[in-house]
Design a protein around this motif. Structure first.
Motif, mmCIF file in Angstrom:
data_model
loop_
_atom_site.group_PDB
_atom_site.id
_atom_site.type_symbol
_atom_site.label_atom_id
_atom_site.label_comp_id
_atom_site.label_asym_id
_atom_site.label_seq_id
_atom_site.Cartn_x
_atom_site.Cartn_y
_atom_site.Cartn_z
ATOM 1 N N MET A 282 1.041 -1.366 0.171
ATOM 2 C CA MET A 282 -0.373 0.010 0.004
ATOM 3 C C MET A 282 0.904 1.640 -0.379
ATOM 4 O O MET A 282 0.377 2.129 -0.408
ATOM 5 N N ILE A 283 2.542 1.634 0.872
ATOM 6 C CA ILE A 283 2.764 2.385 0.804
ATOM 7 C C ILE A 283 3.350 2.778 -0.582
ATOM 8 O O ILE A 283 3.203 3.783 -1.108
ATOM 9 N N CYS A 284 3.891 1.599 -1.179
ATOM 10 C CA CYS A 284 4.449 1.352 -3.231
ATOM 11 C C CYS A 284 2.768 2.011 -4.056
ATOM 12 O O CYS A 284 3.509 3.363 -4.805
ATOM 13 N N ILE B 202 11.388 1.099 5.088
ATOM 14 C CA ILE B 202 12.411 1.196 6.365
ATOM 15 C C ILE B 202 12.008 1.861 7.259
ATOM 16 O O ILE B 202 12.231 1.221 8.400
ATOM 17 N N TRP B 203 10.699 2.794 7.149
ATOM 18 C CA TRP B 203 10.144 3.508 8.455
ATOM 19 C C TRP B 203 9.583 1.935 8.959
ATOM 20 O O TRP B 203 8.918 1.911 10.231
ATOM 21 N N TYR B 204 8.466 1.124 8.296
ATOM 22 C CA TYR B 204 7.571 0.394 8.115
ATOM 23 C C TYR B 204 8.605 -0.531 8.894
ATOM 24 O O TYR B 204 8.310 -1.280 9.567
ATOM 25 N N PHE B 205 9.617 -1.077 8.460
ATOM 26 C CA PHE B 205 10.281 -2.633 8.738
ATOM 27 C C PHE B 205 11.065 -1.868 10.010
ATOM 28 O O PHE B 205 11.354 -3.107 11.335
ATOM 29 N N ALA C 91 9.797 6.013 -1.465
ATOM 30 C CA ALA C 91 9.631 4.172 -1.279
ATOM 31 C C ALA C 91 9.871 3.839 0.040
ATOM 32 O O ALA C 91 9.743 3.464 0.844
ATOM 33 N N PHE C 92 11.604 4.004 -0.286
ATOM 34 C CA PHE C 92 12.227 3.634 0.949
ATOM 35 C C PHE C 92 12.712 4.109 2.027
ATOM 36 O O PHE C 92 12.909 2.733 3.315
#
Length: 678
Positions: free
Chosen positions: A258-260, A357-360, A352-353
């Motif tokens: 969804m982020i992408c 990274i935030w999500y991860f 996107a990255f």
């Protein structure tokens, strides 16, 4: 209301739906096969590389290839136990720093361990901290734990290689089909454009420079070719590829996908912004490019005049002004493209990255939402692949806009009003021509001909004389229906020519111009114009009849001698004889000579006069006379002045009348310059 340029381009693109459908199916299969790579890599990493860090059990015997022998024990991964396996003890195989340990207990895989001594470690997990028995696995023994995984890894790699090879076959089929289809579209479009050019009325060519028309047939269609050959394939390929990647991302992790997905509206907004400004710049660029072509074409055609009157500097300045304007707008396009291409994609990639990274970083370390190494690799791989087609699509935007503007110019030409084309044969006419009170103006109310009325009987030779601008050539233009009169009727054999198609009117009328055009080809092809109904023998007979054989048979290949552009290897008189032979070969019932003897020297005039006498046999001849000495035997001479007939009669009758014709004849006989008189 006419459809938009985009819809018309799409209509051309879908001209062969079967080919497009097969190509899209091949593309979807190829993309699907190619995108299995990260999934296979995820399986190899999670199941067969990192996957050995899991729960192991000791069994009684080595009964299959998944069982390993380690220090007098038979060990097996717990997820590969069979129903008949007897479990003796449970272990956990885990990595800490750069070393591996076999822990004599079942512990969570996300635990951290600290070595106490060679026989025990401290395990820290969500359940607390405890000290358990463990043994360090030596590097030379580590291979045993990986040994059962080698065969599955090899088979998965072979599977991926096979899928890639199959995908390559489908990619080739897709590329071949789309490229062939794209070139077929351009072939069809160029045929449509050229057919349209042939259907356009004569006044269109008067208003449009040849260079501008040429630019639309060549440069603009070439730009559209790039659209179908490269741009369209890039966008279709990119759309399918990105769709496949988004599906794969959703299969891996919906939140990250969804982020992408949020990034796509950013791309669409940018494309709208780019279209607005790039379209405006490209319209100017293509228009100036046409002006440059027109300027070059005119300069080449008139180079003797330019050099003779020393106007090279002025022509150079005119060209430099056009070239400078072209450069300035090209610079604007470059600035717009440089601002967007890699900069835009890199910015979106960075967003996107950062989101990834935030999500991860914020969620993946929780016990409930652990991201495996394989998942991490697969997602990064897909994310990297996602921006490859995105970069290609953004980089094709300049070409897309250029093609769109060029297509608009081409469709503008195709939308011009054209003549009705009907080549249906009609019976050979007798050759009677009648003008009933004909009035004609090239521009509104500025009449060139005013109430012109005359009749030419079949087989007669009628000459039209008068000063420049009197309307002589306009009469011929109306007879050929290059234009239609505003008032009056033009009848051929008593039939209103307006009731016939333009092609039917011209079927039995021939013309010989003051400056005959010789086509590139051979002597014979210039006579037959590649008309299959005119045989070689007929063409040669026509050449001999007008006396052209006297210089043709001296050529190395005689009648098959190659002829260059405009027949520059021949003299003016020789080119005129070729045009007479051409008219004779086509055997028209009515022949128009448009000042055919104006540029002929005195020595050649006798040959031309003899050729004219041969042409006049059995047909009606209308002659626009420049040299009055060539029309003295005409059945009727019509004198024009300011678009009106002021005198009619034979040569002798007009001489006796002592009018305008007599004055013109007397002046020519007195040796005054014909250019000054007429």
């Amino acid at each position: 209301m006419k459809p938009s340029t985009e819809k018309r381009l799409l209509r051309y693109a879908l001209s062969s739906k079967k080919t497009i459908s097969i190509a899209l199916i091949c593309l979807i299969i190829a993309v699907g096969l190619e995108l299995t790579g990260p999934f296979i890599a995820k399986k190899i990493i999670d199941n067969h590389i990192v996957g050995i860090q899991t729960e192991w059990v000791q069994v009684e015997e080595q009964n299959d290839k998944n069982t390993i022998a380690y220090k007098n024990r038979f060990l097996k991964r717990s997820d590969r136990l069979n129903a008949d396996d007897q479990v003796i003890e449970t272990y956990t195989f885990i990595q800490s720093s750069r070393h591996y340990y076999l822990i004599h207990d079942q512990i969570p895989l996300d635990s951290s361990i600290q070595v106490v001594n060679d026989e025990s470690v401290t395990v820290t997990s969500n359940n607390g901290t405890e000290t358990v028995a463990a043994e360090k696995v030596a590097v030379r023994e580590l291979y045993r734990f990986f040994e059962p995984e080698l065969n599955p890894i090899v088979w998965l790699l072979v599977l991926y290689l096979g899928l890639i090879l199959i995908a390559a076959i489908f990619q080739y089929m897709k590329t071949y089909l789309l490229q062939v289809h794209a070139n077929k579209i351009i072939q069809r479009m160029r045929n449509d454009v050229f057919t349209k050019v042939e259907e356009l009325p004569m006044h269109y060519f008067v208003k449009q420079p040849a260079g501008k028309i040429l630019a639309r047939v060549t440069n603009d269609t070439e730009a559209i070719k790039e659209l179908y050959v490269k741009v369209l394939e890039t966008f279709v390929n990119g759309f399918i590829y990105m769709s496949g990647i988004m599906i794969a991302l959703f299969l891996l992790n919906e939140t990250l996908a969804m982020i992408c997905l949020i990034l796509l509206p950013i791309l669409l907004l940018f494309m709208k912004f780019y279209k607005k400004y790039a379209g405006k710049y490209n319209r100017v660029i293509r228009s100036v490019n046409s002006d440059i072509n027109a300027s070059i074409n005119e300069s080449i055609q008139t180079m003797p005049i330019i050099q003779a009157f020393r106007r090279t500097d002025e022509r150079q300045q005119e060209f430099e002004q056009l070239n400078d304007r072209h450069y300035r707008y090209q610079k604007k396009m470059i600035a717009l493209s440089a601002l967007t291409s890699f900069n835009l994609v890199n910015a979106i990639r960075g967003i996107a990255f950062v989101g990834f990274i935030w999500y991860f970083g914020s969620r993946s370390f929780s016990v409930e939402n652990v991201i495996s190494t394989g998942l991490l690799y697969a997602f990064v791989d897909y994310l990297t692949r996602l921006f490859e087609p995105l970069t290609q699509m953004v980089n094709q935007l300049p070409q897309l806009e250029q093609a769109r503007v060029s297509a608009g110019r081409v469709f503008e030409l195709l939308d011009e009003d054209s003549e009705v084309i009907d080549n249906k044969e009609i019976d050979r006419i007798r050759g009677e021509v009648t003008f009933y009170n004909v009035s004609f103006a090239y521009e509104k109310d500025d009449y060139i001909l005013k109430n012109v009325a005359f009749t030419v009987l079949p087989g007669q030779t009628v000459a039209f004389v008068g000063y420049t601008g009197s309307g002589k050539s306009s009469i011929m233009n109306l007879l050929f229906r290059f234009y239609d009169p505003q008032k009056g009727i033009i009848a051929i054999d008593g039939i209103d020519s307006a009731s016939l198609t333009r092609q039917q009117v011209r079927q039995h009328i021939g013309i010989v111009l003051q400056d005959p055009f010789i086509f590139t080809g051979t002597v014979l092809s210039n006579i037959t114009l590649d008309d299959p109904t005119i045989k070689r023998e007929q063409a040669i007979a026509a050449l001999k009849a007008v006396g052209a054989d006297r210089f043709i048979e001296k050529l190395p290949k005689q009648y098959d001698e190659p002829v260059g552009e405009k027949g520059s290897e021949f003299s003016t008189g020789q080119r005129q004889l070729l045009s007479f032979a051409r008219a004779l070969a086509f055997n028209p019932a009515i022949l128009v000579l448009d000042e055919a003897t104006a540029n002929i020297d005195t020595e050649t005039e006798g040959m031309i006069q003899q050729a004219m006498n041969i042409l006049a046999e059995g047909r009606t001849m209308l002659v626009i006379a420049h040299r009055l000495s060539t029309i003295q035997h005409a059945d009727q001479i019509i004198v024009l002045e300011n678009g009106q007939i002021i005198e009619k009669g034979t040569h002798d009758q007009l001489i006796e009348e002592d009018g305008n014709y007599y004055q013109m004849f007397k002046m020519q006989q007195g040796g005054l310059s014909e250019q000054a008189i007429l």
